[in-house]
Design an enzyme around this catalytic site. Structure first.
Site, PDB file in Angstrom:
ATOM      1  N   LEU A  13       0.617  -1.094   0.133  1.00  0.00           N
ATOM      2  CA  LEU A  13       0.087  -0.131  -0.100  1.00  0.00           C
ATOM      3  C   LEU A  13       0.638   1.329  -0.066  1.00  0.00           C
ATOM      4  O   LEU A  13       1.864   1.384   0.607  1.00  0.00           O
ATOM      5  CB  LEU A  13      -0.903   0.062   1.276  1.00  0.00           C
ATOM      6  CG  LEU A  13      -1.859  -1.246   1.137  1.00  0.00           C
ATOM      7  CD1 LEU A  13      -2.736  -0.896   2.548  1.00  0.00           C
ATOM      8  CD2 LEU A  13      -2.847  -1.625  -0.120  1.00  0.00           C
ATOM      9  N   HIS A  14       0.208   2.339  -0.498  1.00  0.00           N
ATOM     10  CA  HIS A  14       1.031   3.394  -0.829  1.00  0.00           C
ATOM     11  C   HIS A  14       0.012   4.700  -0.639  1.00  0.00           C
ATOM     12  O   HIS A  14      -1.339   4.509  -0.252  1.00  0.00           O
ATOM     13  CB  HIS A  14       1.747   3.899  -2.133  1.00  0.00           C
ATOM     14  CG  HIS A  14       0.861   3.422  -3.281  1.00  0.00           C
ATOM     15  ND1 HIS A  14      -0.328   4.205  -3.486  1.00  0.00           N
ATOM     16  CD2 HIS A  14       0.810   2.492  -4.052  1.00  0.00           C
ATOM     17  CE1 HIS A  14      -0.932   3.520  -4.578  1.00  0.00           C
ATOM     18  NE2 HIS A  14      -0.270   2.625  -5.141  1.00  0.00           N
ATOM     19  N   GLU A  15       0.423   5.951  -0.750  1.00  0.00           N
ATOM     20  CA  GLU A  15      -0.691   7.114  -0.467  1.00  0.00           C
ATOM     21  C   GLU A  15      -1.985   7.108  -1.296  1.00  0.00           C
ATOM     22  O   GLU A  15      -2.943   7.616  -0.970  1.00  0.00           O
ATOM     23  CB  GLU A  15       0.061   8.630  -0.675  1.00  0.00           C
ATOM     24  CG  GLU A  15       0.774   8.934   0.615  1.00  0.00           C
ATOM     25  CD  GLU A  15      -0.273   9.014   1.951  1.00  0.00           C
ATOM     26  OE1 GLU A  15      -1.044   9.678   1.661  1.00  0.00           O
ATOM     27  OE2 GLU A  15       0.173   8.372   2.854  1.00  0.00           O
ATOM     28  N   GLY A  16      -1.886   6.416  -2.420  1.00  0.00           N
ATOM     29  CA  GLY A  16      -2.900   6.287  -3.431  1.00  0.00           C
ATOM     30  C   GLY A  16      -4.042   5.437  -2.630  1.00  0.00           C
ATOM     31  O   GLY A  16      -5.403   5.786  -2.716  1.00  0.00           O
ATOM     32  N   HIS A  17      -3.586   4.177  -1.945  1.00  0.00           N
ATOM     33  CA  HIS A  17      -4.488   3.406  -1.359  1.00  0.00           C
ATOM     34  C   HIS A  17      -5.218   4.192  -0.093  1.00  0.00           C
ATOM     35  O   HIS A  17      -6.056   4.022   0.407  1.00  0.00           O
ATOM     36  CB  HIS A  17      -3.755   2.162  -0.922  1.00  0.00           C
ATOM     37  CG  HIS A  17      -3.255   1.350  -1.792  1.00  0.00           C
ATOM     38  ND1 HIS A  17      -1.935   1.244  -2.273  1.00  0.00           N
ATOM     39  CD2 HIS A  17      -3.894   0.330  -2.933  1.00  0.00           C
ATOM     40  CE1 HIS A  17      -1.816   0.623  -3.372  1.00  0.00           C
ATOM     41  NE2 HIS A  17      -3.016  -0.278  -3.864  1.00  0.00           N
ATOM     42  N   GLN A  56      -6.231 -12.871 -11.769  1.00  0.00           N
ATOM     43  CA  GLN A  56      -6.066 -11.676 -12.585  1.00  0.00           C
ATOM     44  C   GLN A  56      -4.875 -11.242 -13.268  1.00  0.00           C
ATOM     45  O   GLN A  56      -4.590 -10.346 -13.897  1.00  0.00           O
ATOM     46  CB  GLN A  56      -6.708 -10.230 -11.883  1.00  0.00           C
ATOM     47  CG  GLN A  56      -5.796  -9.685 -10.842  1.00  0.00           C
ATOM     48  CD  GLN A  56      -6.425  -8.714 -10.007  1.00  0.00           C
ATOM     49  OE1 GLN A  56      -7.233  -8.838  -9.174  1.00  0.00           O
ATOM     50  NE2 GLN A  56      -5.883  -7.477 -10.248  1.00  0.00           N
ATOM     51  N   GLY A  82      -9.916   3.705  -7.166  1.00  0.00           N
ATOM     52  CA  GLY A  82      -9.125   4.509  -7.627  1.00  0.00           C
ATOM     53  C   GLY A  82      -9.230   4.854  -9.186  1.00  0.00           C
ATOM     54  O   GLY A  82      -9.189   3.868  -9.848  1.00  0.00           O
ATOM     55  N   GLN A 114     -10.555  -0.457 -15.013  1.00  0.00           N
ATOM     56  CA  GLN A 114     -11.144  -1.112 -13.784  1.00  0.00           C
ATOM     57  C   GLN A 114     -12.372  -0.604 -13.010  1.00  0.00           C
ATOM     58  O   GLN A 114     -13.358  -1.349 -12.826  1.00  0.00           O
ATOM     59  CB  GLN A 114      -9.887  -1.620 -12.914  1.00  0.00           C
ATOM     60  CG  GLN A 114     -10.426  -2.144 -11.673  1.00  0.00           C
ATOM     61  CD  GLN A 114      -9.118  -2.571 -10.778  1.00  0.00           C
ATOM     62  OE1 GLN A 114      -8.438  -3.399 -10.862  1.00  0.00           O
ATOM     63  NE2 GLN A 114      -8.972  -1.865  -9.625  1.00  0.00           N
ATOM     64  N   ARG A 166       3.705  -1.050  -8.069  1.00  0.00           N
ATOM     65  CA  ARG A 166       4.783  -1.311  -9.159  1.00  0.00           C
ATOM     66  C   ARG A 166       5.853  -0.545  -9.272  1.00  0.00           C
ATOM     67  O   ARG A 166       7.024  -0.928  -9.531  1.00  0.00           O
ATOM     68  CB  ARG A 166       4.217  -1.957 -10.291  1.00  0.00           C
ATOM     69  CG  ARG A 166       3.214  -3.046 -10.472  1.00  0.00           C
ATOM     70  CD  ARG A 166       2.962  -3.747 -11.734  1.00  0.00           C
ATOM     71  NE  ARG A 166       2.244  -4.838 -11.775  1.00  0.00           N
ATOM     72  CZ  ARG A 166       0.982  -5.117 -11.574  1.00  0.00           C
ATOM     73  NH1 ARG A 166      -0.016  -4.158 -11.738  1.00  0.00           N
ATOM     74  NH2 ARG A 166       0.450  -6.344 -11.536  1.00  0.00           N
TER      75      ARG A 166
HETATM   76  P1  AMP Z   1      -4.009  -2.168  -6.315  1.00  0.00           P
HETATM   77  O1  AMP Z   1      -3.750  -2.647  -4.939  1.00  0.00           O
HETATM   78  O2  AMP Z   1      -3.062  -1.857  -7.167  1.00  0.00           O
HETATM   79  O3  AMP Z   1      -4.931  -3.238  -6.933  1.00  0.00           O
HETATM   80  O4  AMP Z   1      -5.188  -1.153  -6.254  1.00  0.00           O
HETATM   81  C1  AMP Z   1      -6.217  -1.092  -5.161  1.00  0.00           C
HETATM   82  C2  AMP Z   1      -7.169   0.023  -5.278  1.00  0.00           C
HETATM   83  O5  AMP Z   1      -6.249   1.403  -5.164  1.00  0.00           O
HETATM   84  C3  AMP Z   1      -7.576   0.211  -6.786  1.00  0.00           C
HETATM   85  O6  AMP Z   1      -8.830   0.843  -6.890  1.00  0.00           O
HETATM   86  C4  AMP Z   1      -6.923   1.224  -7.588  1.00  0.00           C
HETATM   87  O7  AMP Z   1      -7.324   1.934  -8.546  1.00  0.00           O
HETATM   88  C5  AMP Z   1      -6.616   2.223  -6.385  1.00  0.00           C
HETATM   89  N1  AMP Z   1      -5.189   3.055  -6.444  1.00  0.00           N
HETATM   90  C6  AMP Z   1      -3.823   2.450  -7.097  1.00  0.00           C
HETATM   91  N2  AMP Z   1      -2.952   3.202  -7.078  1.00  0.00           N
HETATM   92  C7  AMP Z   1      -3.610   4.440  -6.971  1.00  0.00           C
HETATM   93  C8  AMP Z   1      -3.195   6.034  -6.996  1.00  0.00           C
HETATM   94  N3  AMP Z   1      -2.047   6.251  -7.234  1.00  0.00           N
HETATM   95  N4  AMP Z   1      -4.277   6.752  -6.807  1.00  0.00           N
HETATM   96  C9  AMP Z   1      -5.675   6.435  -6.614  1.00  0.00           C
HETATM   97  N5  AMP Z   1      -5.847   5.191  -6.186  1.00  0.00           N
HETATM   98  C10 AMP Z   1      -4.970   4.420  -6.718  1.00  0.00           C
END
Ligand code: AMP
Length: 283
Positions: free
Chosen positions: A36-40, A64, A150, A156, A190
């Site tokens: 996890l990062h700031e987007g999450h 997936q 996101g 998606q 990634r």
């Molecule tokens: P993931 O763990 O990459 O499958 O992403 C989980 C959720 O976090 C998905 O809804 C992504 O779209 C969202 N997400 C990932 N990266 C970002 C980001 N940089 N900004 C906003 N949401 C994000």
């Protein structure tokens, strides 16, 4: 460092959610693959702001990933993820082992049509089938009122919103803006694969998208805009363009002119790391 509580079985997450509901709480849900990062974190905060009981799932979903993709080396950082979840206001992390989600050979999947024809669909056969299947399973396990996705994964989010509509899933789907590094690179689990030179080149992806969005205020011809986008990306050191497309933002179908909201979406390999990003244009 405080870690959010974690459970690993479906029975445990169901019991916790049932208990929260008994206490009169609505349930907010953020599905993730961890690292996890700031987007999450922004999604978890949005869920927290919605109130109630907030569940985050951390599950690297095998169905997936394609056979040549990065499933086995996808980063797994559960303790750090739990710390971020606590910090962002999650009440519970659901981190099941693969055998809990797919106990024996599963033969039922959610099939996506039309919305998977462009962008990541052709590059990643079966990807959205795997995404929809796991998201629907997670919805049926967690039974959330709201789920947060996101905009970084534009296709998606669009596909999940459509699935919820098509299959009458009683979940409200909301989409949060893409969170970026200071230099514009969209945050992604990634990104940690990138070597120094690749990381230095990576912000060119978002710059190219901003460029096409600017040009789209005058140039409405999609072929011309796509050609510009592709050549700008191709000029990035070490980059190999998987796709650089402009499609209708709702149907995700090809268009020839920008007359209603469209999305410019790209997938670019830097070395072996495939990064995606997008901007909405013409809205
Ligand atoms: P993931 O763990 O990459 O499958 O992403 C989980 C959720 O976090 C998905 O809804 C992504 O779209 C969202 N997400 C990932 N990266 C970002 C980001 N940089 N900004 C906003 N949401 C994000």
């Amino acid at each position: 460092m405080t870690l959010a509580p974690v459970v690993t079985t479906i029975a445990e997450v169901r019991a916790a959610v049932t208990d929260a509901r008994r206490r009169g709480l609505a349930v907010g849900f953020v599905p993730t693959m961890g690292a996890l990062h700031e987007g999450h974190a922004a999604l978890v905060r949005a869920a927290r702001a919605g109130g109630g009981f907030v569940v985050v799932s951390v599950f690297v979903n095998p169905t997936q990933f394609g056979p040549k993709e990065d499933f086995s080396k996808y980063p797994r950082t559960l303790d750090a993820d739990r710390a971020l979840c606590h910090e962002a206001g999650a009440d519970l992390v659901f981190a099941p082992p693969a055998a809990e989600m797919y106990p024996e050979r599963s033969v039922t999947f959610v099939e996506v049509t039309e919305l998977d024809r462009e962008l990541c669909g052709p590059s990643r056969p079966g990807h959205f089938r795997g995404v929809c299947t796991v998201v629907l399973k997670l919805f049926n396990i967690v039974l959330p009122d709201r789920a947060h996705f996101g905009a970084k994964d534009f296709q998606q989010a669009r596909i999940v919103a459509q699935m919820v509509r098509d299959l009458n899933v009683p979940v409200e789907v909301t989409v949060e803006p893409t969170v970026r590094e200071a230099d514009g690179l969209a945050m992604s689990s990634r990104n940690r694969y990138l070597g120094a030179a690749e990381r230095a080149a990576a912000p060119a992806i978002y710059r190219a998208l901003l460029g096409v969005r600017d040009r789209a205020s005058g140039e409405r011809d999609v072929a011309a805009l796509e050609a510009g986008l592709r050549s700008e990306l191709a000029a990035t050191p070490g980059a190999r363009v998987d796709y650089a497309r402009i499609v209708d933002a709702e149907s995700l179908q090809p268009i020839t002119r920008i007359e209603r909201p469209a999305v410019a979406a790209v997938a670019v390999f830097l070395g072996t790391t495939r990064l995606i990003d997008n901007v909405v244009i013409g809205d």
